[in-house]
Scaffold this motif. Structure first.
Motif, mmCIF file in Angstrom:
data_model
loop_
_atom_site.group_PDB
_atom_site.id
_atom_site.type_symbol
_atom_site.label_atom_id
_atom_site.label_comp_id
_atom_site.label_asym_id
_atom_site.label_seq_id
_atom_site.Cartn_x
_atom_site.Cartn_y
_atom_site.Cartn_z
ATOM 1 N N ILE A 53 32.978 60.177 -42.657
ATOM 2 C CA ILE A 53 32.507 59.796 -44.103
ATOM 3 C C ILE A 53 31.644 58.471 -43.890
ATOM 4 C CG2 ILE A 53 33.085 58.754 -46.330
ATOM 5 C CD1 ILE A 53 35.830 60.058 -45.883
ATOM 6 N N PHE A 54 32.102 57.531 -42.827
ATOM 7 C CA PHE A 54 31.017 56.251 -42.809
ATOM 8 C C PHE A 54 29.581 56.661 -42.218
ATOM 9 C CE2 PHE A 54 29.380 52.698 -40.410
ATOM 10 C CZ PHE A 54 29.563 51.780 -41.339
ATOM 11 N N LYS A 55 29.703 57.790 -41.046
ATOM 12 C CA LYS A 55 28.654 58.298 -40.554
ATOM 13 C C LYS A 55 27.546 58.869 -41.349
ATOM 14 C CE LYS A 55 26.999 60.234 -36.381
ATOM 15 N NZ LYS A 55 27.281 61.005 -34.858
ATOM 16 N N LEU A 56 28.081 59.683 -42.329
ATOM 17 C CA LEU A 56 27.307 60.554 -43.214
ATOM 18 C C LEU A 56 26.759 59.674 -44.199
ATOM 19 C CD1 LEU A 56 29.558 63.696 -44.005
ATOM 20 C CD2 LEU A 56 27.509 63.591 -42.668
ATOM 21 N N LEU A 57 27.561 58.680 -44.624
ATOM 22 C CA LEU A 57 26.844 57.752 -45.840
ATOM 23 C C LEU A 57 26.006 56.743 -45.069
ATOM 24 C CD1 LEU A 57 29.865 56.809 -47.732
ATOM 25 C CD2 LEU A 57 28.081 58.312 -48.534
ATOM 26 N N THR A 58 25.963 56.215 -43.771
ATOM 27 C CA THR A 58 25.079 55.271 -43.213
ATOM 28 C C THR A 58 24.432 55.533 -42.196
ATOM 29 O OG1 THR A 58 26.963 54.427 -41.721
ATOM 30 C CG2 THR A 58 26.865 53.540 -43.972
ATOM 31 N N GLY A 59 24.518 56.851 -41.598
ATOM 32 C CA GLY A 59 24.150 57.100 -40.343
ATOM 33 C C GLY A 59 24.274 56.286 -39.007
ATOM 34 N N LYS A 60 25.598 55.416 -39.146
ATOM 35 C CA LYS A 60 25.942 54.790 -38.027
ATOM 36 C C LYS A 60 27.488 55.130 -37.703
ATOM 37 C CE LYS A 60 23.068 50.902 -39.350
ATOM 38 N NZ LYS A 60 23.283 49.558 -39.741
ATOM 39 N N GLU A 61 27.936 54.580 -36.595
ATOM 40 C CA GLU A 61 29.163 55.108 -36.102
ATOM 41 C C GLU A 61 30.009 53.712 -36.279
ATOM 42 O OE1 GLU A 61 29.243 56.603 -32.171
ATOM 43 O OE2 GLU A 61 28.510 58.320 -32.635
ATOM 44 N N GLY A 62 31.029 53.723 -37.350
ATOM 45 C CA GLY A 62 32.004 52.571 -37.288
ATOM 46 C C GLY A 62 32.967 52.468 -36.311
ATOM 47 N N MET A 63 33.299 53.401 -35.735
ATOM 48 C CA MET A 63 34.494 53.519 -34.563
ATOM 49 C C MET A 63 34.252 54.284 -33.810
ATOM 50 S SD MET A 63 37.845 54.581 -36.637
ATOM 51 C CE MET A 63 37.660 53.269 -37.957
ATOM 52 N N GLY A 64 35.053 54.371 -32.525
ATOM 53 C CA GLY A 64 34.881 55.247 -31.455
ATOM 54 C C GLY A 64 35.969 56.263 -31.600
ATOM 55 N N TYR A 65 36.101 57.378 -30.725
ATOM 56 C CA TYR A 65 37.082 58.420 -30.578
ATOM 57 C C TYR A 65 38.303 57.772 -29.858
ATOM 58 C CZ TYR A 65 34.337 62.232 -32.484
ATOM 59 O OH TYR A 65 33.628 63.035 -33.095
ATOM 60 N N GLY A 66 38.169 56.638 -29.331
ATOM 61 C CA GLY A 66 39.288 56.074 -28.576
ATOM 62 C C GLY A 66 40.157 55.403 -29.884
ATOM 63 N N ASP A 67 39.799 55.181 -30.851
ATOM 64 C CA ASP A 67 40.440 54.447 -32.037
ATOM 65 C C ASP A 67 41.352 55.360 -32.718
ATOM 66 O OD1 ASP A 67 39.475 51.864 -31.895
ATOM 67 O OD2 ASP A 67 37.655 52.441 -32.737
ATOM 68 N N PHE A 68 40.740 56.785 -32.705
ATOM 69 C CA PHE A 68 41.373 57.770 -33.079
ATOM 70 C C PHE A 68 42.703 58.049 -32.371
ATOM 71 C CE2 PHE A 68 37.035 59.967 -34.203
ATOM 72 C CZ PHE A 68 36.882 58.857 -34.889
ATOM 73 N N LYS A 69 42.533 58.298 -31.162
ATOM 74 C CA LYS A 69 43.525 58.522 -30.119
ATOM 75 C C LYS A 69 44.618 57.431 -30.104
ATOM 76 C CE LYS A 69 40.106 61.265 -27.574
ATOM 77 N NZ LYS A 69 39.240 61.147 -26.332
ATOM 78 N N LEU A 70 44.216 56.401 -30.192
ATOM 79 C CA LEU A 70 45.093 55.154 -30.150
ATOM 80 C C LEU A 70 46.133 55.171 -31.370
ATOM 81 C CD1 LEU A 70 46.294 52.696 -28.870
ATOM 82 C CD2 LEU A 70 44.415 51.384 -29.770
ATOM 83 N N LEU A 71 45.498 55.475 -32.504
ATOM 84 C CA LEU A 71 46.125 55.577 -33.729
ATOM 85 C C LEU A 71 47.107 56.768 -33.730
ATOM 86 C CD1 LEU A 71 47.193 54.281 -36.536
ATOM 87 C CD2 LEU A 71 45.246 55.594 -37.373
ATOM 88 N N ALA A 72 46.639 57.818 -33.169
ATOM 89 C CA ALA A 72 47.665 59.043 -32.681
ATOM 90 C C ALA A 72 48.836 58.493 -32.069
ATOM 91 C CB ALA A 72 46.849 60.165 -32.339
ATOM 92 N N ALA A 73 48.422 57.866 -31.098
ATOM 93 C CA ALA A 73 49.515 57.576 -30.043
ATOM 94 C C ALA A 73 50.609 56.684 -30.713
ATOM 95 C CB ALA A 73 48.985 56.693 -28.795
ATOM 96 N N LEU A 74 50.131 55.754 -31.644
ATOM 97 C CA LEU A 74 51.047 54.999 -32.165
ATOM 98 C C LEU A 74 51.816 55.461 -33.175
ATOM 99 C CD1 LEU A 74 48.677 51.549 -32.713
ATOM 100 C CD2 LEU A 74 50.523 51.764 -31.292
ATOM 101 N N GLY A 75 51.407 56.516 -33.892
ATOM 102 C CA GLY A 75 51.906 57.529 -34.787
ATOM 103 C C GLY A 75 52.842 58.236 -34.093
ATOM 104 N N ALA A 76 52.776 58.615 -32.807
ATOM 105 C CA ALA A 76 53.781 59.525 -32.029
ATOM 106 C C ALA A 76 54.747 58.562 -31.724
ATOM 107 C CB ALA A 76 53.027 60.041 -30.763
ATOM 108 N N TRP A 77 54.670 57.085 -31.551
ATOM 109 C CA TRP A 77 55.930 56.353 -31.240
ATOM 110 C C TRP A 77 56.510 55.983 -32.706
ATOM 111 C CZ3 TRP A 77 57.532 54.140 -26.744
ATOM 112 C CH2 TRP A 77 56.838 54.438 -25.475
ATOM 113 N N CYS A 78 55.784 55.601 -33.558
ATOM 114 C CA CYS A 78 56.586 54.968 -34.733
ATOM 115 C C CYS A 78 56.730 55.929 -35.866
ATOM 116 C CB CYS A 78 55.565 53.972 -35.252
ATOM 117 S SG CYS A 78 55.127 52.643 -34.302
ATOM 118 N N GLY A 79 56.214 57.186 -35.840
ATOM 119 C CA GLY A 79 56.374 57.972 -36.960
ATOM 120 C C GLY A 79 55.214 58.029 -37.884
ATOM 121 N N VAL A 80 54.983 59.008 -38.735
ATOM 122 C CA VAL A 80 54.176 59.084 -39.833
ATOM 123 C C VAL A 80 54.412 57.671 -40.856
ATOM 124 C CG1 VAL A 80 55.287 60.686 -41.161
ATOM 125 C CG2 VAL A 80 52.728 60.438 -41.379
#
Length: 293
Positions: free
Chosen positions: A203-230
């Protein structure tokens, strides 16, 4: 038997976790420094292979030695002095050497004893809270991974898959036994954790043409979700935003950061995730009780 004995003496378990984790912190310093360089060498080799039709070899250091987490032995970057074993004792060696190389007196970065101390303190806190049991040992592993990711991201704005993905799978495996939450909650925590940041990114990239975060952030939050739960994902995202704002303001007040320069989000996410996995339920219960929801 030994774990049962330590369970009866909590202070001994905490002290053991602290001392052992100081040694782990020394190894984490190696991971933080060398893993990005190893990855860069591999990327260079892949590029060379693509250009030379597969005839390129993996680049090696100028000395011709292999370069990985085990070799070469640690050396002073200024004079090349090989670090002796008694110069590599966590915290104590730094204090005994007064923060200087024994050969050339070059200043040893404060980062190294700081990583060791953080590793020891976080592990001690985990064992104090959970005990030296399956939960405590598992969360020490998570803490060590988050510490490595934090400092690598600070240095290189990089969250390596070699750390985030094993943490994700380990969280799912542990919660298949219901260690911290149900497997269903862990699975959806990983899925929604990844997709939530993935959606914000696009959404941020489509609106601004810039990257607001990296794919590593997606994977890290996924890992934390796997530990803590949704159920802990909203808390992690909220806490990471709060931590990010506080630290960014502090850095700007200290004039160590320009507002126009991007700050890596991984450290804030790692800190928030560590807080959530230990005190998340307590924080949520306190919030619900405060507002009587």
């Amino acid at each position: 038997m030994y774990f049962e004995l330590l369970a009866d003496i909590p202070f001994a378990a905490v002290a053991l976790a602290f001392v052992f984790s100081l040694l782990v912190g020394s190894f984490l310093n190696v991971v933080i420094y060398r893993l990005p360089l190893m990855m860069e060498r591999e990327w260079q080799a892949m590029a060379m292979e693509a250009q030379a039709d597969g005839t390129a070899q993996l680049p090696e250091p100028e000395s011709g030695e292999p370069f990985n987490l085990a070799v070469p032995a640690s050396r002073c970057p200024q004079c090349g002095h090989r670090i002796r074993w008694y110069e590599n004792i966590p915290l104590l060696s730094y204090l005994a050497l007064r923060g200087k190389c024994s050969s050339c007196s070059a200043r040893i970065p404060l980062r190294y004893p700081l990583v060791e101390l953080i590793t020891g303190l976080t592990s001690a806190m985990v064992v104090w809270h959970f005990g030296l049991n399956a939960q405590g040992i598992s969360l020490m592993l998570l803490s060590w991974g988050l510490i490595a990711l934090t400092f690598i991201d600070l240095d290189h704005q990089l969250l390596p898959d070699r750390i985030t993905l094993p943490l994700l799978w380990l969280g799912l495996i542990l919660n298949s036994f219901g260690l911290f939450t149900s497997l269903q909650s862990a699975l959806w925590g990983a899925v929604i954790g990844y997709l939530s940041f993935w959606s914000i990114y696009w959404i941020f990239k489509l609106l601004t043409g810039k990257e607001g975060m990296g794919y590593g952030d997606f994977k890290l939050l996924a890992a934390l979700g796997a530990w803590c739960g949704v159920q802990q994902l909203p808390l992690i995202i909220l806490l990471s935003s709060v931590v990010g704002v506080i630290l960014a303001l502090a850095l700007m007040l200290l004039r160590r950061h320009q507002a126009s320069n991007p700050l890596p989000f991984g450290p804030y996410l790692a800190i928030a995730g560590w807080i959530a996995v230990i005190w998340g339920h307590d924080i949520t219960d306190a919030y619900l009780q405060l507002f009587r929801i």
